[in-house]
Design a protein around this motif. Sequence first.
Motif, short mmCIF file in Angstrom:
data_model
loop_
_atom_site.label_atom_id
_atom_site.label_comp_id
_atom_site.label_asym_id
_atom_site.label_seq_id
_atom_site.Cartn_x
_atom_site.Cartn_y
_atom_site.Cartn_z
N GLU A 26 -16.15 7.41 6.20
CA GLU A 26 -17.31 6.59 5.91
C GLU A 26 -18.29 7.36 5.04
OE1 GLU A 26 -19.12 5.11 9.43
OE2 GLU A 26 -17.28 4.17 10.20
N LEU A 27 -18.67 6.75 3.93
CA LEU A 27 -19.64 7.34 3.00
C LEU A 27 -20.80 6.36 2.85
CD1 LEU A 27 -17.13 8.61 0.28
CD2 LEU A 27 -18.21 9.95 2.09
N GLY A 28 -21.74 6.45 3.77
CA GLY A 28 -22.84 5.49 3.76
C GLY A 28 -22.32 4.10 4.08
N ARG A 29 -22.55 3.16 3.15
CA ARG A 29 -22.06 1.80 3.34
C ARG A 29 -20.62 1.63 2.86
NH1 ARG A 29 -27.14 -2.06 1.45
NH2 ARG A 29 -28.67 -1.25 2.97
N LEU A 30 -20.08 2.66 2.30
CA LEU A 30 -18.71 2.60 1.75
C LEU A 30 -17.74 3.31 2.68
CD1 LEU A 30 -16.79 1.92 -0.63
CD2 LEU A 30 -17.40 4.17 -1.58
N THR A 31 -16.62 2.68 2.96
CA THR A 31 -15.56 3.28 3.77
C THR A 31 -14.30 3.40 2.93
OG1 THR A 31 -16.44 2.34 5.82
CG2 THR A 31 -14.14 3.07 5.84
N LEU A 32 -13.79 4.61 2.82
CA LEU A 32 -12.56 4.86 2.08
C LEU A 32 -11.43 5.13 3.07
CD1 LEU A 32 -13.90 7.30 -0.69
CD2 LEU A 32 -13.58 4.82 -0.85
N LYS A 36 -17.47 9.86 11.46
CA LYS A 36 -17.28 9.38 10.09
C LYS A 36 -15.84 9.51 9.59
CE LYS A 36 -22.04 10.13 8.53
NZ LYS A 36 -22.89 10.74 7.48
N THR A 37 -15.07 10.38 10.18
CA THR A 37 -13.71 10.63 9.69
C THR A 37 -12.71 10.41 10.82
OG1 THR A 37 -14.54 12.28 8.14
CG2 THR A 37 -12.17 12.30 8.61
N LYS A 38 -11.63 9.72 10.50
CA LYS A 38 -10.56 9.48 11.47
C LYS A 38 -9.22 9.68 10.79
CE LYS A 38 -13.24 6.06 14.09
NZ LYS A 38 -14.47 6.22 13.29
N PHE A 39 -8.23 10.17 11.56
CA PHE A 39 -6.89 10.35 11.00
C PHE A 39 -5.85 10.08 12.09
CE2 PHE A 39 -8.00 14.46 12.77
CZ PHE A 39 -6.84 14.86 13.42
N PHE A 40 -4.66 9.72 11.63
CA PHE A 40 -3.56 9.42 12.55
C PHE A 40 -2.25 9.76 11.86
CE2 PHE A 40 -0.25 6.61 14.20
CZ PHE A 40 -0.38 6.78 15.57
N VAL A 41 -1.39 10.54 12.53
CA VAL A 41 -0.08 10.93 12.01
C VAL A 41 0.96 10.61 13.08
CG1 VAL A 41 1.34 12.79 11.07
CG2 VAL A 41 -1.14 12.81 10.70
N SER A 42 2.09 10.03 12.67
CA SER A 42 3.14 9.71 13.65
C SER A 42 4.52 9.92 13.06
CB SER A 42 3.01 8.26 14.13
OG SER A 42 3.34 7.35 13.10
N TYR A 43 5.46 10.22 13.95
CA TYR A 43 6.88 10.31 13.59
C TYR A 43 7.68 9.65 14.70
CZ TYR A 43 11.61 12.16 13.44
OH TYR A 43 12.98 12.26 13.45
N GLN A 44 8.71 8.87 14.31
CA GLN A 44 9.56 8.22 15.30
C GLN A 44 11.02 8.27 14.85
OE1 GLN A 44 9.70 3.85 15.79
NE2 GLN A 44 9.18 4.18 17.94
N ASN A 45 11.90 8.53 15.80
CA ASN A 45 13.35 8.50 15.55
C ASN A 45 13.99 7.48 16.48
OD1 ASN A 45 16.13 9.77 16.84
ND2 ASN A 45 16.10 9.80 14.60
N VAL A 46 14.83 6.62 15.91
CA VAL A 46 15.58 5.63 16.69
C VAL A 46 17.07 5.89 16.45
CG1 VAL A 46 16.09 3.20 17.05
CG2 VAL A 46 13.76 3.91 16.48
#
Length: 206
Positions: free
Chosen positions: A192-198, A159-169
């Motif tokens: 995901e909260l039932g039929r609702l996704t935040l 039900k829960t997903k997360f993504f963190v990124s850092y990039q240096n050019v």
Amino acid sequence: ETTVLKGANAAALYGSQASNGALIITTRKGANGAPQITFSHTSQFESISFLPKFQTEFGPGSPDWYTNSPDAKAGVFFKPGVNGLPGTPDTGYLYQYQGFENQQYGPRFDGSLQSFGYTLPDGRQQYLTYEARPDERRKFFNNGYQMQNGVTFAGGDDKTKFFVSYQNVHNNGIVPKDVFDRNSFRFNASRELGRLTLGFNVSYIN
């Protein structure tokens, strides 16, 4: 994740519209499973492959002046203080610019010392060896390079997903002082909260 492609690399993938380069932006999200950390690194190097060919036998000047001037016939090509003025690139150099003439064929290089520029306040005069310097144009350019470093941290469950990124050019171009640095941060998450996704997505680039 942002990837920078230059010149031929970009054109090979995306055609003539990318001949000046392309920015490839890849968006990612977290996934089910244990959290994962990913590191990435990309390096590109570039240098000048060739330059136009220039003649190295004659100095600048007008062939007409070189042929007809009494000074040229007498072998006097530089005269600091012409008309009572200090020797300068304009007044001390005897060749007169003529727009209809080729200005690349003046007196032949002979390796002699010739006065150059203004007379200094203390009366000294600068001198240069009158000779060809065929490598000076190439010396102007640097060997360029670009480095991209990135790290990502992603995870989640059903039900829960997360993504963190850092990039240096970091980019050092072939032209002196053509330096570019960019740092980018990105964070997105969803629930995901039932039929609702935040969800939300935050990014910062400087």
